[in-house]
Structures are given as structure tokens and as C-alpha cells.
Design an enzyme around this catalytic site. Structure first.
Site, PDB file in Angstrom:
ATOM      1  N   GLY A  55       1.468  -1.095   0.070  1.00 61.63           N
ATOM      2  CA  GLY A  55      -0.181   0.041   0.449  1.00 61.63           C
ATOM      3  C   GLY A  55       0.955   0.969  -0.121  1.00 61.63           C
ATOM      4  N   ALA A  56       0.102   1.767  -0.982  1.00 61.13           N
ATOM      5  CA  ALA A  56       1.030   3.256  -0.872  1.00 61.13           C
ATOM      6  C   ALA A  56       1.717   4.104   0.030  1.00 61.13           C
ATOM      7  CB  ALA A  56      -0.226   4.432  -1.779  1.00 61.13           C
ATOM      8  N   ARG A  94      10.193  -1.783  -5.226  1.00 63.38           N
ATOM      9  CA  ARG A  94       8.786  -2.197  -5.822  1.00 63.38           C
ATOM     10  C   ARG A  94       8.874  -0.811  -6.558  1.00 63.38           C
ATOM     11  NH1 ARG A  94       3.944  -4.319  -3.292  1.00 63.38           N
ATOM     12  NH2 ARG A  94       3.364  -4.282  -5.230  1.00 63.38           N
ATOM     13  N   ASP A 248      -0.505   4.426  -6.534  1.00 67.87           N
ATOM     14  CA  ASP A 248       0.719   3.751  -6.059  1.00 67.87           C
ATOM     15  C   ASP A 248       0.961   5.172  -6.510  1.00 67.87           C
ATOM     16  OD1 ASP A 248      -1.055   1.229  -6.103  1.00 67.87           O
ATOM     17  OD2 ASP A 248       1.031   1.264  -4.962  1.00 67.87           O
ATOM     18  N   ASN A 258      -2.547   2.690 -10.284  1.00 69.55           N
ATOM     19  CA  ASN A 258      -3.399   1.470  -8.700  1.00 69.55           C
ATOM     20  C   ASN A 258      -3.094   0.768  -9.352  1.00 69.55           C
ATOM     21  OD1 ASN A 258      -4.101   2.140  -6.457  1.00 69.55           O
ATOM     22  ND2 ASN A 258      -6.451   1.203  -7.080  1.00 69.55           N
ATOM     23  N   LYS A 259      -3.599  -1.060  -8.451  1.00 71.13           N
ATOM     24  CA  LYS A 259      -3.934  -1.926  -8.935  1.00 71.13           C
ATOM     25  C   LYS A 259      -4.808  -2.703  -9.594  1.00 71.13           C
ATOM     26  CE  LYS A 259      -2.518  -4.420  -6.512  1.00 71.13           C
ATOM     27  NZ  LYS A 259      -1.221  -4.875  -6.862  1.00 71.13           N
TER      28      LYS A 259
END
Lengths: 368, 368
Positions: A55-56, A94, A248, A258-259
Site C-alpha cells: 500500500g502506498a 517496488r 500507487d 493503481n492496482k
């Protein structure tokens, strides 16, 4: 945030042993609540890369504390250079996450402001804590701005529950507290507004099924788990009033990484005239990148798709293989939702349309 | 179709015992290849309802043979009425599937043409076989029509592999042979055209991961498994040349009910100017229903989402629970892709735009 009716954050310095950082190992959720201790840089990198934390905001906070853990063990004569090297290693863990580099840069910057290794370490420790505190505070604030949107929808519906669809986990588990996409939802609950959340299960890692559904359950927010495939159909039926997701990395023009799968929900929201909001503390903005297509997209191992873990009949955590031997799977972790599909960005300073000029007006000091 | 280099259909009368119907229990795939025998109506209903068999054409063929199995055991004095009742029970087993009622009606109709129970049973048996044969033949033919589309794309790409995305399993496992979405792919392979298939895993039942990837592997078609979330991103990257899906029911105006999530892929295809085709034998058309929103959408048990089965480390088939106790899941099985998002319908008579007039021109005898 509430876990079994007790207040937690997702990351904190151990009270008794302040050279150790505590996190919740999110790989074990929702089946087991395990607190893990990180004692050095490698632990922090592993925790980020292998998604003990994700998570960000939480990746940013973990990077901050990871730099602190690194600083504790650096060779004094070569402190600045080794700190930069530690930052490089963290940055690579990441690639899509913007908060990671943001936190690393912030630590390097404050370290450079003071002299003497002990002073530097103390300053880094303070800054890591400040990053975490600020993350929680910015999420709290953006929640208040998002609350206004939910309130308006609730009034239009004469108080009937506002149905909010979310993808992945942009909850308190993804930040230090409150969450981004969830902060307006918690604020609405606190304001007495009826809400119901559609939780995308979020393949392949199942953040929705394993984390968001559990997190909302802990907070007593009514929620229903659905497959990632279902959101479009629910929108067509009129069962979704708004979408809120996290991000993100968001470019200064409003393109949202994002995801994976977020883009599909944004298309469906557009096709059904449903507002699509992205909630983010400003730490997630990428002030250097204009085009979403220039955001690096992480590719993870295909076994995250072909294998799934859960509790077997005896209550043991077990991993099962879904596919035939030799099945090849490709696993991109994120996609980019173009700004044209985004109704608004909910930030700690307020809600802004997703375009360069509006974003710059809200964050004038970031103008390049 | 090839399974371990041997030719099979998905349903057939037992050679030695022609009052028994053989199917492949698709719940066991890809881990085990199990042939199951159906000996009465209840077996056929259970096989359809609990998805031992699934897919538009195969549900139709199983309904045909299910009516035959029912006929074998009806009270002679009350044959016609009991046959209708058997049909009603079959119709209720999967509400969205059009081929089901189509096959049931066809059996009832031929039975009414002859007198005497033995004659009726013989006629029903012939018709069940004809339904199965026709399903295979129509799929073969529509494959030839779809081949022309793939060939054109291949020429544009100077022979580089044509990347085809598909959702769910509309392969030979979903029909009696060839499949609908896969028939053009197999025809292209036979014509020496290079293809590569993106296989949506297709939550919650994982038809893509468990069936399509395996089926394509058996046929030596290069394929890559992806999450249902990934298709949009792949399209944005330019990695998808066309989409082909099947359908469980298509209205005479061209609205397409198919596995939940199809609509999201159609939106993404439109947004990226990628052709989106639906392959179907004409038995899947609903000549009575105009609007996709009037198609009944099956809702299945939420445990299909919260629980997943696969092979554990010891190679035993094991079911694991992904979610926290008390998690509520909603499980719609289909969605409707509006005709405006469909580039064309690939049928046994040729390819037609998805609109009432064009469809009626191709099937003039169906005009109402």
C-alpha cells in the site's frame, strides 16, 4: 484503526526496544494477526518486496523506518554514501510505488542537514516518525474532504445507504492509519451516514478478499465481497453510487497508476455515469512524470496467479495450485487509469479535478 | 478435440450401454481426467447445475441427452406431460443458458411428431444425437468464418502471432467439439497462422485457469494465463489484437450475455480500438428477447468466491478458504455486453454486425 477493538497503527517503533520496528505481517491476514519485527535494512526490503507490508502510504512509512534501521548499522566514515546506497536498494524493491522514493529522498535530505553520525541517526529517526505521523494525518484530512462527496450522495438518496465500490486495499492497512480510499468511508460512518462497500477481491493477491473485507468488518462497515469481474454488472444494475480507489503513483497531469484492474472499473463507471474518485495523500503525486504510460509497471511472479493460499479444512494455512503443470502466467501488478476517466482526486488539501492546472493550483509549491 | 493425443467429444452415448450418457467431469480438470456416466434425469440436472458440464453448447447437448434419459423412465400413460415436466426441471437448472431451453423444446417437439412410447424414445435419442452433432458442425463452420478475421490480422502483422484475448471457456469443453471462441483459433492453427491466446483466469470458477489454459495446452496453442484484471492494461500496451468470447444467450438485437466480466473487456476493447467478437452457433440466439437487461442473470453461491480448490503440496485436491469468517460474498455469474460494444457476431452462417437488422438478414427464417 481498530483490530479486535484495540487501536493500532500499521507500523511503529517498539516501545521497549526502539531500534526495532514493528509491522503487521499482512500475508497472514485475515487468518492470523502476526506482529513482525524489522531489525535491519534487509528486513525492511524483504517486508516491502514480499508484501509483508503493502500500500502506498505504508510502503513510504516502511521505507522511512527502513532508512533508520539502515542508518543504525552504517560505517560512520562513509555514512552519507552508504545511506544513499541503502535508499537505492529500497527504491528498487517496488518500482511503481511513488511514496517509496519520496520517503527515501526525504530521509537523505534531512540527514544531510546535520553533522555527526549520532545527530544524523537521531534526525532520521525523527523524520521516519514524522513521515508516519503525516501519512496518518493527511489520510484523516482527505477523509474529511471525501466525506462531503458521500454526504451529498446520501442526501440525494434520502439517507439510503451509499454504495461505494473499491478495488484492492487502500484502507488503513495500506497506510499508517485511516487509509486513503477508506478514509472518507470511515468519516461518513462517524458522521452517521449509511454506507455499504462493494469489495473487489483483487486478483491475484486478493487484497480485497483478505484485507479490505476484514478491515471493514473490524470497523463494522457493511460490505460485500465480489469478484473483480462483477463491478461492471453492478454498475449497470444501478447498485453502485460511486467508486473510490487509492493509487500507487499519480502523475501531475492526473493519470493514476493503481492496482491492475482499476482501469476497467473506471471505464465501467464512465459508461454508467458513476463518479470515479481517487484518494491520495500528496506524497503519492509524481511531480516529474507527465504521462501515465511513463510510470514503470511492476511485474511479479506468475505463481501469484497459479497458486492460491488460504485455510484448509483443518484450519492450516495451505497453498493450492489451480492450473495444469506447464501453465504460463503473466502478472502485471498495476495499470494506469487516464485522467479523462477520473471524476476527482481527493487529497489532504481538498478535492481537485484530475488535470495539470487544477492539481497545480492546489499544490502551487510543486509547480516545476 | 484432443486429450492426451486422443480424440474425444465432451458428451457421448456409451457404446456398450446405450442407455447411459458419458461426460467429462469438468470440476476435476485440469488435475484429473474423469469420465462420468449419467443414467437418469437427476444425474443430468445435477451435472448441469453443479457444473460437471458447462458452456452454452454442452449445456444444450446435455439437456438433449437428459431428456432422453428422462424419457427412458417415464410412465407410458403420461409420457407427454411427464416429458414436459422433465423439460421444466432442466430449464430451471441454469437460468441464463439459452441453449438449454432450445434443446428441451426441440426434444419435446420431435417427440410430439410420433406416436407410441418406443417410437418417441427412439426419436428423442436420434434428436439428442442430432443436437450434439449439429453443435459440433456449427462450431466447425463458425470457426471457418472466424478464420478469415484472424487471417486478415495476421497479414497486417506480416505473420507475427495474432494475440487473441478470451474470457471464460468457450472452447471445445463448452461445446460438443471445436468450441465457439476457440473454433477460429483452431482453424487458424490448422491454416498455419501464428496465434497466441491471452487466457482470462475467469473468477470465481476459474474456467480460464482450469479449462481454457489446459485445453489450449492439449492443442499446442501458445497461451498465457492472466488475471481478469489484466486485459485492459495489455490492450493499452498494444498486446491484444482482438477479443473473441462466447455467449450464453444473445438477444436478436445483438446484446450479449456471457460470463461475468465480459462487459469490462468489451469496454476496454472499445477504448483501445480493438475488435471485439462474439462467437456463437445460432442455437444461442434468443429470438424472443430484445433487450439484454431482460435476460435473467444467474446468481450462484458466494462460497464459489470465498473458497478455492486446487492441488495441495501432496497432489491432493484441497479446498481452501480465502476470507475471514463472516465475509459475505455476492456471486452473479453473467453480465450483458450491449450490442454497441460488439464488433461482430461470428455464427455458422457467417459474421454479422450486432444489430437487429443484420442478424435478421442472416437468419431470415427466425424473423418474428
Amino acid at each position: 484503526m481498530q483490530i479486535n477493538n484495540q487501536h493500532y497503527r500499521t507500523i511503529w517503533l517498539d516501545q521497549d526496544s526502539p531500534k526495532e520496528v514493528c509491522i503487521i505481517d499482512q500475508r497472514q491476514l485475515p487468518h492470523k494477526f502476526v506482529i513482525e519485527k524489522l531489525v535491519n535494512l534487509d528486513d525492511a526490503i524483504t517486508a516491502i518486496k514480499d508484501m509483508h507490508v503493502r500500500g502506498a502510504g505504508l510502503i513510504g512509512a516502511t521505507a522511512g523506518y527502513g532508512m533508520y534501521l539502515a542508518a543504525l548499522n552504517l560505517v560512520p566514515e562513509n555514512f552519507d554514501q552508504e545511506l544513499e546506497e541503502a535508499g537505492e536498494l529500497l527504491n528498487r524493491s517496488r518500482p511503481t510505488a511513488k511514496n517509496l522514493k519520496w520517503a527515501v529522498d526525504r530521509i537523505i535530505s534531512v540527514s544531510a542537514e546535520v553533522t555527526g553520525v549520532e545527530n544524523k541517526i537521531e534526525r532520521i529517526k525523527e523524520e521516519a516518525a514524522a513521515i508516519a505521523d503525516e501519512d496518518a494525518e493527511f489520510c484523516r484530512r482527505l477523509g474529511q474532504h471525501g466525506l462531503a462527496i458521500i454526504k451529498e450522495l446520501s442526501e440525494k438518496k434520502n439517507g439510503a445507504p451509499v454504495n461505494i465500490l473499491t478495488h484492492c486495499n487502500a484502507g488503513w492497512l495500506a497506510f499508517v492509519d485511516y487509509g486513503s480510499a477508506t478514509a472518507p468511508i470511515y468519516a461518513a460512518r462517524d458522521a452517521g451516514i449509511a454506507v455499504h462497500v462493494w469489495v473487489d477481491e483483487t486478483r491475484p493477491w486478493n487484497q480485497g478478499a483478505k484485507l479490505t473485507a476484514w478491515e471493514l468488518q473490524q470497523e463494522n462497515i457493511p460490505n460485500t465481497l465480489i469478484t473483480d469481474n462483477a463491478g461492471g454488472h453492478l454498475m449497470q444494475r444501478g447498485d453502485v453510487d460511486m467508486v473510490i480507489v487509492g493509487t500507487d503513483r499519480t502523475t501531475y497531469t492526473g493519470d493514476v497508476a493503481n492496482k491492475i484492474g482499476t482501469y476497467l472499473k473506471a471505464l465501467a463507471a464512465k459508461d454508467n455515469n458513476i463518479p470515479f474518485y481517487v484518494a491520495l495523500p500528496s506524497s503519492t503525486f509524481d511531480w516529474q512524470t507527465a504521462k501515465g504510460s511513463d510510470i514503470p509497471i511492476e511485474e511479479r511472479d506468475g505463481t501469484e496467479i497459479t497458486m492460491v493460499s488460504g485455510l484448509d479444512r483443518d484450519g492450516s494455512q495451505t497453498t493450492v495450485t489451480l492450473t495444469a503443470p506447464g501453465t504460463h502466467a503473466l502478472n502485471y501488478s498495476f495499470d494506469v487509469t487516464p485522467a479523462r476517466l477520473v471524476t476527482g482526486l481527493i487529497t489532504e488539501r481538498g478535492v481537485t479535478p484530475a488535470n495539470e492546472q487544477s492539481i497545480a493550483e492546489l499544490f502551487p509549491e510543486k509547480r516545476t
